[in-house]
Scaffold this active site. Structure first.
Site, PDB file in Angstrom:
ATOM      1  N   TYR A   1     -50.403 -33.683 152.058  1.00  0.00           N
ATOM      2  CA  TYR A   1     -49.182 -32.611 152.056  1.00  0.00           C
ATOM      3  C   TYR A   1     -49.851 -31.520 151.764  1.00  0.00           C
ATOM      4  O   TYR A   1     -49.614 -30.616 152.299  1.00  0.00           O
ATOM      5  CB  TYR A   1     -48.240 -33.350 151.224  1.00  0.00           C
ATOM      6  CG  TYR A   1     -47.129 -32.404 150.697  1.00  0.00           C
ATOM      7  CD1 TYR A   1     -46.147 -32.044 151.517  1.00  0.00           C
ATOM      8  CD2 TYR A   1     -47.122 -31.867 149.357  1.00  0.00           C
ATOM      9  CE1 TYR A   1     -45.104 -31.212 151.259  1.00  0.00           C
ATOM     10  CE2 TYR A   1     -46.222 -30.748 149.067  1.00  0.00           C
ATOM     11  CZ  TYR A   1     -45.071 -30.544 150.060  1.00  0.00           C
ATOM     12  OH  TYR A   1     -43.930 -29.428 149.486  1.00  0.00           O
TER      13      TYR A   1
ATOM     14  N   LYS B   1     -49.875 -28.190 153.877  1.00  0.00           N
ATOM     15  CA  LYS B   1     -49.455 -26.562 153.094  1.00  0.00           C
ATOM     16  C   LYS B   1     -50.478 -25.707 153.154  1.00  0.00           C
ATOM     17  O   LYS B   1     -50.387 -24.405 153.342  1.00  0.00           O
ATOM     18  CB  LYS B   1     -48.729 -27.036 151.900  1.00  0.00           C
ATOM     19  CG  LYS B   1     -47.567 -27.819 151.888  1.00  0.00           C
ATOM     20  CD  LYS B   1     -46.359 -26.883 152.656  1.00  0.00           C
ATOM     21  CE  LYS B   1     -45.070 -27.744 152.365  1.00  0.00           C
ATOM     22  NZ  LYS B   1     -44.111 -27.038 153.202  1.00  0.00           N
TER      23      LYS B   1
HETATM   24  N1  LIG Z   1     -38.703 -29.349 146.572  1.00  0.00           N
HETATM   25  C1  LIG Z   1     -39.764 -28.968 145.728  1.00  0.00           C
HETATM   26  O1  LIG Z   1     -40.097 -29.310 144.709  1.00  0.00           O
HETATM   27  C2  LIG Z   1     -40.853 -28.424 146.679  1.00  0.00           C
HETATM   28  C3  LIG Z   1     -42.088 -27.886 146.152  1.00  0.00           C
HETATM   29  C4  LIG Z   1     -42.968 -27.061 146.708  1.00  0.00           C
HETATM   30  C5  LIG Z   1     -42.558 -26.836 148.134  1.00  0.00           C
HETATM   31  N2  LIG Z   1     -41.483 -27.092 148.546  1.00  0.00           N
HETATM   32  C6  LIG Z   1     -41.298 -26.838 150.054  1.00  0.00           C
HETATM   33  O2  LIG Z   1     -40.176 -26.250 150.176  1.00  0.00           O
HETATM   34  C7  LIG Z   1     -39.362 -26.543 151.426  1.00  0.00           C
HETATM   35  C8  LIG Z   1     -37.948 -27.015 151.245  1.00  0.00           C
HETATM   36  O3  LIG Z   1     -37.953 -28.150 150.512  1.00  0.00           O
HETATM   37  P1  LIG Z   1     -36.522 -28.834 149.847  1.00  0.00           P
HETATM   38  O4  LIG Z   1     -36.893 -29.417 148.643  1.00  0.00           O
HETATM   39  O5  LIG Z   1     -35.651 -27.929 150.267  1.00  0.00           O
HETATM   40  O6  LIG Z   1     -36.539 -30.168 150.860  1.00  0.00           O
HETATM   41  P2  LIG Z   1     -35.321 -30.983 151.468  1.00  0.00           P
HETATM   42  O7  LIG Z   1     -36.076 -32.231 151.962  1.00  0.00           O
HETATM   43  O8  LIG Z   1     -34.432 -31.184 150.288  1.00  0.00           O
HETATM   44  O9  LIG Z   1     -34.725 -30.576 152.692  1.00  0.00           O
HETATM   45  C9  LIG Z   1     -35.587 -30.293 153.876  1.00  0.00           C
HETATM   46  C10 LIG Z   1     -34.612 -29.970 155.082  1.00  0.00           C
HETATM   47  O10 LIG Z   1     -35.575 -29.873 156.195  1.00  0.00           O
HETATM   48  C11 LIG Z   1     -35.049 -30.608 157.129  1.00  0.00           C
HETATM   49  N3  LIG Z   1     -36.174 -31.026 158.098  1.00  0.00           N
HETATM   50  C12 LIG Z   1     -37.008 -31.983 157.754  1.00  0.00           C
HETATM   51  N4  LIG Z   1     -37.957 -32.108 158.945  1.00  0.00           N
HETATM   52  C13 LIG Z   1     -37.498 -31.406 159.800  1.00  0.00           C
HETATM   53  C14 LIG Z   1     -37.757 -31.120 161.288  1.00  0.00           C
HETATM   54  N5  LIG Z   1     -38.828 -31.759 161.828  1.00  0.00           N
HETATM   55  N6  LIG Z   1     -37.212 -30.105 162.032  1.00  0.00           N
HETATM   56  C15 LIG Z   1     -36.114 -29.487 161.250  1.00  0.00           C
HETATM   57  N7  LIG Z   1     -35.618 -29.874 159.956  1.00  0.00           N
HETATM   58  C16 LIG Z   1     -36.421 -30.749 159.358  1.00  0.00           C
HETATM   59  C17 LIG Z   1     -34.452 -31.866 156.461  1.00  0.00           C
HETATM   60  O11 LIG Z   1     -33.405 -32.397 157.203  1.00  0.00           O
HETATM   61  C18 LIG Z   1     -33.738 -31.159 155.192  1.00  0.00           C
HETATM   62  O12 LIG Z   1     -32.534 -30.711 155.608  1.00  0.00           O
HETATM   63  C19 LIG Z   1     -40.214 -27.483 152.121  1.00  0.00           C
HETATM   64  O13 LIG Z   1     -41.152 -26.763 152.880  1.00  0.00           O
HETATM   65  C20 LIG Z   1     -40.939 -28.147 151.057  1.00  0.00           C
HETATM   66  O14 LIG Z   1     -42.298 -28.658 151.553  1.00  0.00           O
HETATM   67  C21 LIG Z   1     -40.699 -27.908 148.017  1.00  0.00           C
END
Ligand SMILES: NC(=O)c1ccc[n+]([C@@H]2O[C@H](COP(=O)([O-])OP(=O)(O)OC[C@H]3O[C@@H](n4cnc5c(N)ncnc54)[C@H](O)[C@@H]3O)[C@@H](O)[C@H]2O)c1
Length: 259
Positions: A160, A164
């Protein structure tokens, strides 16, 4: 002089904005006057967010597609018309859920696909699809939501983090290649946020050893919320951000501080 951030007349595509961080961004961009294209793999989630934005007086349209499928991406972008702002937000912390930790030595190539396809290929696909129209229009903003897992390393989340870090590296080259066309590209690097992705961590009030370990490493001892990055994203996406490019800006409660 007005300091309000308005994105009237700008069209933004936010991937994975059916929930979590992306949903928060979709609401903020809608409130700032942008025309919001709400993408998600899950059509019903995207439509819910569109309905919420419209109820709040904004303009939005659901554009469900899978960012890992380049043909679907190009077809949806072709139908949507020109896009001024792309937010690469769709991400996947693993098919087994956020809390799952696997040492790299215990993984196999088949385990890597899910991370790379969404977190790296998804960004390549969407960026490639929107960039030519930004170049010919002479204006564009690309924001990519990355993770501190890719900056500081993440024991148990190596692939992961690698995906990123790859996406973050793409941003720097995009900035260099496209600045002369009025296009900026930046990363927002997140610490652990409270979203559906991480909900298992907080379900018991954050009392698990894993949740406690995460929070004790943050200067501000709470998980982030989507609201913590929305104003930063609006600045970067607006004309106010026209001389900020190629940067990775951390929204992480002070988890790591670098010069
Ligand atoms: N939540 C955290 O702690 C965290 C930390 C660091 C980075 N991030 C990054 O922030 C971003 C958002 O994370 P989040 O926590 O809101 O995630 P989440 O899982 O709550 O929401 C992600 C959304 O993306 C959609 N999705 C997944 N795969 C997809 C695809 N192939 N095509 C289109 N849509 C797709 C899902 O259906 C979901 O609605 C991500 O890139 C994640 O890696 C999150």
């Amino acid at each position: 002089m007005s300091t309000a951030i308005t994105l009237n007349g700008r069209r933004v595509l936010i991937t994975g904005s059916g929930q979590g961080v992306g949903r928060g961004l979709a609401h903020a961009f809608g409130a700032a006057g942008a025309d919001v294209l709400v993408n998600d793999l899950r059509t019903e989630r995207a439509q819910e967010v569109v309905d919420e934005i419209r109820e709040a007086g904004g303009t939005a349209l659901a554009v469900p597609f899978d960012v890992t499928d380049y043909e679907s991406v190009t077809s949806a972008v072709g139908q949507a018309g020109s896009i001024d702002i792309l937010v690469n937000n769709a991400g996947n912390a693993g098919t087994e859920g956020f809390g799952t930790r696997n040492r790299f030595a215990d993984t196999e190539p088949a385990d890597w696909e899910a991370f790379l396809r969404v977190n790296l290929y998804g960004v390549l696909h969407c960026t490639r699809a929107v960039l030519p129209a930004m170049v010919s229009g002479g204006w564009g903003r690309i924001l990519t939501i990355v993770s501190d897992a890719g900056r500081t390393g993440d024991p148990g989340g190596a692939v992961y983090g690698a995906a990123k870090a790859g996406a973050a590296g793409l941003t720097r080259s995009l900035a260099l290649e496209n600045g002369r066309f009025g296009i900026t590209a930046n990363n927002i690097s997140l610490g652990t946020m409270r979203t559906p992705m991480t909900e298992p961590l907080w379900a018991d009030g954050g009392s698990s050893p894993q949740a406690k370990a995460i929070l004790s490493s943050y200067a501000i001892r709470r998980p982030g919320s989507p609201d913590d990055l929305t104003h930063l994203a609006l600045v970067l996406a607006s004309d106010h951000g026209s001389w900020i490019t190629g940067q990775t800006i951390c929204v992480n409660g002070g988890y790591s501080m670098t010069l």
